[in-house]
Design an enzyme around this catalytic site. Structure first.
Site, PDB file in Angstrom:
ATOM      1  N   GLY A 292      45.029 -86.477 -12.122  1.00 58.36           N
ATOM      2  CA  GLY A 292      45.467 -87.709 -11.896  1.00 58.36           C
ATOM      3  C   GLY A 292      44.953 -88.814 -12.300  1.00 58.36           C
ATOM      4  O   GLY A 292      43.441 -88.782 -11.665  1.00 58.36           O
TER       5      GLY A 292
ATOM      6  N   GLU B 266      46.706 -93.187  -9.525  1.00 59.00           N
ATOM      7  CA  GLU B 266      46.244 -93.679  -8.165  1.00 59.00           C
ATOM      8  C   GLU B 266      44.988 -93.857  -8.058  1.00 59.00           C
ATOM      9  O   GLU B 266      44.626 -94.677  -7.323  1.00 59.00           O
ATOM     10  CB  GLU B 266      46.869 -92.782  -7.186  1.00 59.00           C
ATOM     11  CG  GLU B 266      48.531 -92.567  -7.224  1.00 59.00           C
ATOM     12  CD  GLU B 266      48.936 -91.591  -6.300  1.00 59.00           C
ATOM     13  OE1 GLU B 266      49.799 -91.894  -5.495  1.00 59.00           O
ATOM     14  OE2 GLU B 266      48.302 -90.412  -6.153  1.00 59.00           O
TER      15      GLU B 266
ATOM     16  N   ILE C  71      58.052 -94.238 -14.769  1.00 58.61           N
ATOM     17  CA  ILE C  71      58.212 -95.262 -14.106  1.00 58.61           C
ATOM     18  C   ILE C  71      57.172 -96.358 -14.568  1.00 58.61           C
ATOM     19  O   ILE C  71      56.780 -97.283 -13.757  1.00 58.61           O
ATOM     20  CB  ILE C  71      57.753 -94.987 -12.388  1.00 58.61           C
ATOM     21  CG1 ILE C  71      56.205 -94.350 -12.210  1.00 58.61           C
ATOM     22  CG2 ILE C  71      58.933 -93.844 -12.108  1.00 58.61           C
ATOM     23  CD1 ILE C  71      55.893 -94.305 -10.752  1.00 58.61           C
TER      24      ILE C  71
ATOM     25  N   ILE D 257      42.131 -87.311 -20.754  1.00 57.88           N
ATOM     26  CA  ILE D 257      42.864 -88.708 -20.578  1.00 57.88           C
ATOM     27  C   ILE D 257      43.865 -88.519 -21.697  1.00 57.88           C
ATOM     28  O   ILE D 257      43.703 -88.454 -22.952  1.00 57.88           O
ATOM     29  CB  ILE D 257      41.806 -89.713 -20.873  1.00 57.88           C
ATOM     30  CG1 ILE D 257      40.872 -90.083 -19.789  1.00 57.88           C
ATOM     31  CG2 ILE D 257      42.842 -91.245 -20.778  1.00 57.88           C
ATOM     32  CD1 ILE D 257      41.420 -90.260 -18.282  1.00 57.88           C
TER      33      ILE D 257
ATOM     34  N   PHE E  88      56.059 -97.124  -7.355  1.00 56.62           N
ATOM     35  CA  PHE E  88      54.834 -97.019  -6.564  1.00 56.62           C
ATOM     36  C   PHE E  88      54.968 -96.331  -5.172  1.00 56.62           C
ATOM     37  O   PHE E  88      54.343 -96.686  -4.249  1.00 56.62           O
ATOM     38  CB  PHE E  88      54.268 -98.400  -6.237  1.00 56.62           C
ATOM     39  CG  PHE E  88      54.089 -99.189  -7.614  1.00 56.62           C
ATOM     40  CD1 PHE E  88      53.068 -99.095  -8.600  1.00 56.62           C
ATOM     41  CD2 PHE E  88      54.965-100.392  -7.673  1.00 56.62           C
ATOM     42  CE1 PHE E  88      53.111 -99.652  -9.550  1.00 56.62           C
ATOM     43  CE2 PHE E  88      54.806-101.069  -9.097  1.00 56.62           C
ATOM     44  CZ  PHE E  88      53.925-100.667 -10.035  1.00 56.62           C
TER      45      PHE E  88
ATOM     46  N   GLY F 146      52.229 -86.407 -12.391  1.00 56.03           N
ATOM     47  CA  GLY F 146      53.441 -86.594 -13.293  1.00 56.03           C
ATOM     48  C   GLY F 146      53.046 -86.095 -14.655  1.00 56.03           C
ATOM     49  O   GLY F 146      53.444 -85.129 -15.251  1.00 56.03           O
TER      50      GLY F 146
END
Lengths: 730, 180, 320
Positions: free
Chosen positions: A689, A692, A468, A616, A241, A511
């Site tokens: 993205g 977030e 992560i 997606i 995070f 990422g």
């Protein structure tokens, strides 16, 4: 390969595997406890020893004296490092993290000593035998007291268009409000940990880091080693995070000790150390001025954010989304950074927008009320399809913002909302609904990968990219499978190792798109090489069912690689499309919240997020990312706060009992909808993205729902019961 | 401060634990927690250290059939006791029903809290069946399985990636499938 | 954690004798609070006597119709006991409102009574705290005090008692049974058992070194509607901001009340659990002499309103 033109149709578009829901390929390891995290690597020789950090108990000043003699004599102790005996660093790289270089104390819990012992228990006990005295200096710890010393920044430059002051003064309807957001902690579940192994002049550091080339550069430079003498491994990371974008003391001190002792050294920060030793999301004060005409069209948009960080630090860029989210001719967006001596600020999930939207989206709710307008409609009216500062010549690459709002309102049953606060009661609970926009800028980073088709026909993907929890293993595997016409279980994805090609790492929601593009280009290169070996024209081949096909001819891939694996590497580089086009993910969050009429307890009852974030890649993991963002957003709205004690210059509530994050019982069923969207300008994979986006705006939708439930507007996050109790009728 | 100012060597103690059905003989410092005994001495790193203070649940294991935080108990206090860890529930090749359901429901992201969540979940299903009440049980005499019950009972297991809704779904699947 | 030696006691007398004879020895049972504090060197025993195997884990009926709860009965087992659920629901409710399932499986009845402060400064050995380091000062008075006590405090300490179970026990007028290190048994009310901080906040109970809690006795059940209402920021796994344990008479005019989260020990209105009147009257008596800080002054209206909610629910339940 340089991505600098809108993507033409390509093999990643086939939709056989890539873009379809798939459970995590790393799942079976994680659920059985067999995925090794940094502290858990098993070495051939079981001779690792244990490091324990001693942190400063003052925030600013100098060590007057430090006496490690008792610790050095303590049972099992092999080494005690302090600034008096630690090797000197001469770092040049900005990612370096020098440790124990002198008596100066720049933050609370800064490493002042490091003990290595045969066992964890011995190291921990010995660290507490070190006697330290300090000369304490006054520091600046309270943002509100220091904000007027704030200066503009290069990171978030001030912008102004039109004549804001005039437009705001003349606006028919306006809000002029100040919101504050507290310091927050990433509080990922895995504490920062490292194991350093020094062998044959080469250092291997198993650590927990989100961007391996940053860790690599930081560790090598700090220790004065060539990068090719240092290997960094982060194959599994227990959450980050943003907290694990920095190199802290654990890899450096473990490495220093491993080099000195010739034995592997492993060190984990303790949970109570984490809150002051590592970075946090800095607190903000945000002044928002919105002016609109009677129809709700914004005529003046003003947002100024103040935040603090240590000397040379960075601002919390909470004003930035206001440059892009809504239309309006007259705009002024500003950021001020002041110096604070609190622990170093850093990134936490959606730095900037996560807290900027907490303020902006409540201010929009206040404006809607002032206008007597539905808050969904207000947002729709102010949609803009281009960068409102630059004009139509800089359009958004894709922006389904209005569709998100409309879909969400319909799905959530928004029309049932009563605009008058306090109108709905369910037993002893006052019930309200809130909405907020979601916005997160899209970022892409250079990222490479190496792919290899093995003689048995399975594909190996190797990249430094990390997972992560975001689902990188699975998504990158899906891209490889799609590109080579293989089933997903024929792909072996290897991540998080600096022996692999440099990759974007995980941060800023870049990422999947960036590292995915790197894998895509490497697969393109491999496809060409395989076509060449098959004697086909690379331009006209397709890959399907383990075969390469050209016209009526097909060759099994295993036939091509029978005599040896075929390998290809490439990297994605990104041109100026993010300059030519404004790029961002959009969404809308809807929350229903109950406030107890007597006790003022606040509980979220249900929530929906609608997201438009380009393709997606894996709906399973993308949905999970949104659930995580929504939950963290609920935490930001209702409970999360690092409490500053200005007497000591630290965060008082430095553990998971006192820094409260949502638990199971706080989180109802959450709903997520992804709109179909492909963004040709973002990457060859057409994604943006996601990770977030899920948090940006969530907290505001909750705070707006609290207002709608009970009629109390709290402008000082988190919205806790003490701030509303007694302020509404029973 | 008195005699603590100097540390003296702690005599090691012997303890035998039955871990995942296998007798394990350890000679350890009495300060070693059950958690560190598992991770550092037995190489069973599936059990995670998230806070080491009973605040997160990542270290949850079963001792004599009950879930506990292994960070807040000493290994030497468990002489002769049965310990079950995540490794004892299943393997990647032969997953426990809950492990399977967690994968199918994407009931985790980073995976660090996951072994604790799963060990807790296995116990939660049994606790509800045994009629042990919780904070949200409407009738203390009649404990029924519900999402709300599971949420409350799982609240000692933090998940910062916040797979919470998926974890509840996974547990529900297993309960309904009767595979626990 | 300081090094220590460990032994498992075989009998009560042996356990008490060992600890009484060694100023640096402590009993260990569930360990959920003691080990937590030992890791931070807030507690530094040099010898631990494990009392988990002394047979103090039974719940027995007393001659006068009450229950005798062994000191080592785990919180889960006490909450789940059929007699407790049926006759002392407030106790079950309080127990399951505390901590987590894992912790309740380990934590014991006596350990729960003896759990120490959750003040963030008590938990931080580098900061002044009169409870941890007598005479060093109280960091909370001028510091972060949102969760701390508003009544029963002193200029030396404003820590609150964190237990939920003890609040219900106070409402039930339970007694703590102590085997004295110097011989003999005594039975104490909770008000006798806990000391207020005064000038010695490090002394939290009347226990002498080596004294061992053997159990808790509940008087025979009292009729009424049982509630334990706990208010906190998050929905679970958090200590109370305020809590109300109540056994309200069927007619709603009187009841037995105790309060948590507001004082250094389970608190009552005027020293008696038994109280009559409305929420405002009872809360005002409970908060008589309150000295809140700016951060925790909200606990005053919160307590009153929580009690109001409880009495409203009680009236509805009785009316059914």
């Amino acid at each position: 390969m340089l991505f600098d033109k809108p993507s033409p149709p390509n093999p990643a578009d086939q939709g056989k595997i890539f873009g379809k829901p798939h459970p995590r390929i790393d799942g079976p390891k994680k659920v059985t406890g067999t995925a090794p995290y940094a502290y858990e690597y098993k070495l051939a020789e079981d001779n690792a020893v244990y490091g324990f950090l001693l942190g400063s108990s003052i925030a600013k000043g100098r060590i007057a004296s430090i006496d490690a003699s008792l610790a050095e004599k303590a049972p099992g102790v092999l080494l005690v490092l302090t600034h008096e005996n630690a090797p000197k660093h001469k770092p040049e790289n900005s990612r370096a993290a020098p440790q124990l270089q002198g008596p100066e104390i720049k933050q609370y819990e800064q490493a002042i000593a490091f003990v290595v012992a045969e066992t964890f228990e011995e190291a921990r006990a010995a660290a507490r035998l070190i006697r330290v005295t300090y000369r304490t200096e006054d520091g600046a710890f309270v943002l509100a007291d220091e904000k007027d010393k704030g200066k503009p920044t290069k990171t978030a430059p001030d912008t102004a268009t039109g004549n804001f002051d005039k437009a705001f003064a003349e606006a028919e309807v306006k809000v002029d409000v100040t919101y504050t957001t507290p310091d927050q902690s990433q509080s990922m579940m895995e504490p920062h940990a490292s194991m350093a192994v020094w062998e044959g002049g080469k250092l291997t550091v198993y650590t927990s880091h989100q961007v391996l080339h940053w860790a690599h550069a930081g560790i090598a430079d700090t220790l004065g080693l060539d990068e090719d003498k240092v290997r960094v491994v982060s194959a599994y990371i227990g959450g980050g995070f943003g907290s694990k974008l920095e190199v802290y003391s654990d890899p450096i001190l473990s490495s220093m000790a491993a080099i000195k002792l010739g034995r592997p050294v492993k060190t984990a920060l303790t949970r109570p150390q984490i809150y002051n030793h590592t970075t946090h999301r800095p607190a903000t004060i945000q002044h928002i001025q919105l002016g609109a005409d009677r129809d709700g069209r914004l005529t003046a948009v003003g947002h100024r954010t103040w935040s603090g960080d240590q000397e040379g630090g960075e601002p919390e860029t909470a004003s930035e989304q206001t440059k892009l989210l809504y239309g309006g001719e007259n705009r002024r967006v500003e950021t001020r950074l002041t110096v604070l001596d609190l622990p170093k600020g850093g990134s936490m999930r959606a730095p900037g927008e996560a807290v900027g939207m907490l303020a902006l989206e409540c201010a929009m709710d206040e404006l809607a009320e002032a206008l007597g307008m539905d808050p969904v409609d207000l947002r729709i009216v102010n949609d803009v399809q281009y960068d409102p500062e630059k004009g139509p010549e800089r359009p958004f690459s894709s922006r389904k913002f209005v569709e998100c709002l409309k879909t969400g309102a319909e799905t959530f049953g928004w029309s049932a909302r009563k605009s008058k606060p306090g109108s709905v009661r369910d037993g002893d609970w006052l019930v309200g609904m809130g909405v907020a926009s979601a916005f997160r800028k899209n970022i892409v980073q250079e990222s490479g990968a190496r792919v290899r088709l093995m003689p048995d026909g399975h594909l190996v993907i190797e990249t430094q990219q990390t997972d992560i929890g975001t689902g990188s293993y699975t998504m990158l595997g899906m891209i490889g499978a799609e590109m080579l016409g293989l089933p997903l279980d024929a792909v072996d994805v290897r991540l998080g190792d600096t022996d692999f090609p440099k990759a974007s790492g995980s941060g800023g929601s870049w990422g999947a798109n960036s590292a995915g593009s790197g894998v895509y280009y490497a697969c393109e290169a491999l496809r060409k090489e395989l076509a060449r070996k098959a004697g086909f024209n690379a331009e006209s081949v397709s890959f399907s069912d383990g075969r390469i096909i050209s016209g009526g001819n097909a060759v099994a891939l295993t036939d091509i690689v029978r005599t040896g694996a075929v390998e290809a590497s490439d990297k994605a580089e990104f041109g100026d499309l993010t300059e030519k086009y404004a790029q961002a993910s959009f969404g809308a969050h809807f929350a229903e919240v109950a406030v107890h009429a007597f006790t003022a307890e606040i509980r979220v009852r249900r929530m929906l997020s609608v997201c438009a974030a380009g393709r997606i890649f894996n709906p399973v993991t993308a949905r999970s990312q949104c659930l995580g963002g929504m939950t963290m957003g609920i935490g930001a709205a209702l409970m999360e706060e690092c409490v500053v004690d200005p007497r000591y210059g630290y965060f008082v509530n430095h553990d998971l009992a006192e820094y409260q994050v949502p638990v199971h019982a706080d989180i109802p069923d959450l709903d997520v909808i992804f709109l179909d969207e492909l963004d040709d300008q973002s990457s060859p994979l057409r994604g943006k993205g996601v990770g977030e986006l899920g948090i940006c705006g969530v907290g505001a939708s909750v705070a707006n729902a609290v207002y709608n439930a009970c009629g109390v507007r709290v402008r000082d996050y988190p919205v806790t019961l003490d701030k509303i109790i007694g302020r509404f009728d029973l | 401060m008195n005699s603590e100012d100097t540390a003296s060597a702690t005599p090691r103690m012997s303890v035998t634990l039955t871990v995942n059905g296998k007798d394990e003989h350890l000679t350890i410092d009495p300060r070693v927690t059950l958690l560190d005994a598992l991770r550092d001495h037995l190489g069973l790193t599936g059990t995670k250290k998230g806070c080491d203070h009973g605040q997160c649940g990542a270290c949850t294991v079963h001792v004599n059939g009950r879930r506990i935080n292994s960070c807040l108990t000493l290994a030497v206090m468990h002489e002769g006791e049965d310990v079950t860890t995540i490794e004892g529930l299943g393997t990647p090749e032969h997953m426990h029903a809950l492990q399977q359901a967690f994968v199918e429901r994407d009931a985790f992201q980073c995976g660090y809290c996951t072994p604790g969540q799963i060990c807790s979940a296995a116990a939660v299903i049994e606790e509800i069946e045994a009629g042990i009440p919780s904070h949200v049980t409407p009738d203390l005499g009649d404990v029924q399985f519900s999402d709300e019950e599971v949420r409350e009972r799982m609240s000692g297991n933090l998940c910062r990636c916040a797979a919470y809704p998926n974890i509840i779904a996974a547990i529900r699947d297993v309960r309904e499938g009767g595979k626990a | 954690m300081k090094s220590f030696t460990y032994e498992r006691a075989e009998t009560l007398e042996q356990a008490a004798g060992i600890v009484a004879a060694n100023a640096e020895a402590k009993f260990i049972a569930g360990g959920t609070n003691l080990l937590d504090l030992m890791k931070l060197e807030i507690e530094t025993p040099r010898h631990l006597v494990d009392i988990n195997h002394l047979g103090l884990d039974r719940i027995e009926e007393t001659e006068d119709g009450g229950l005798k709860i062994g000191a080592l009965v785990r919180n889960t087992d006490l909450a789940a006991d059929v007699r407790v659920r049926r006759d002392y629901a407030v106790l079950t409710r309080a127990l399951v409102a505390g901590a987590s399932g894992q912790l309740r499986n380990k934590a014991t009845t006596a350990g729960n009574l003896l759990q120490r402060s959750r003040c963030p400064y008590f938990y931080d050995p580098s900061k002044p705290c009169n409870k941890r380091d007598p005479g060093s000062g109280c960091s909370a008075l001028e510091g972060h005090s949102r969760t701390l006590a508003v009544v029963g405090t002193s200029d030396h300490c404003i820590s609150q008692h964190p237990s939920d179970m003890a609040v219900a026990l106070r409402a039930l007028d339970a007694r703590v049974n102590v085997m004295s290190a110097r011989g003999g048994e005594k039975s104490l009310t909770l008000d006798e058992f806990y000391r207020l901080p005064g000038e010695t906040p490090h002394i939290e109970t009347v226990l002498q070194h080596g004294d061992l809690i053997t159990g808790v006795t509940l008087p025979k059940p009292v009729k009424g509607v049982h509630f334990y209402r706990k208010v906190r920021d998050r929905a679970s796994y958090a200590f109370a901001l305020v809590s109300v344990a109540a056994v309200v008479d069927e007619d709603g005019r009187e009841g037995r009340y105790a309060f948590g989260g507001i004082a250094p020990r389970p608190w009552t209105a005027g020293g008696e659990a038994r109280a009559e009147g409305g929420a405002s009257v009872i809360a005002a008596r409970a908060l008589d002499g309150a000295r809140p800080t700016g951060e925790n002054v909200f606990k005053l209206p919160l307590l009153e309103r929580t009690l109001k909610a409880v009495l409203k629910d009680a009236a509805q339940t009785s009316g059914k």
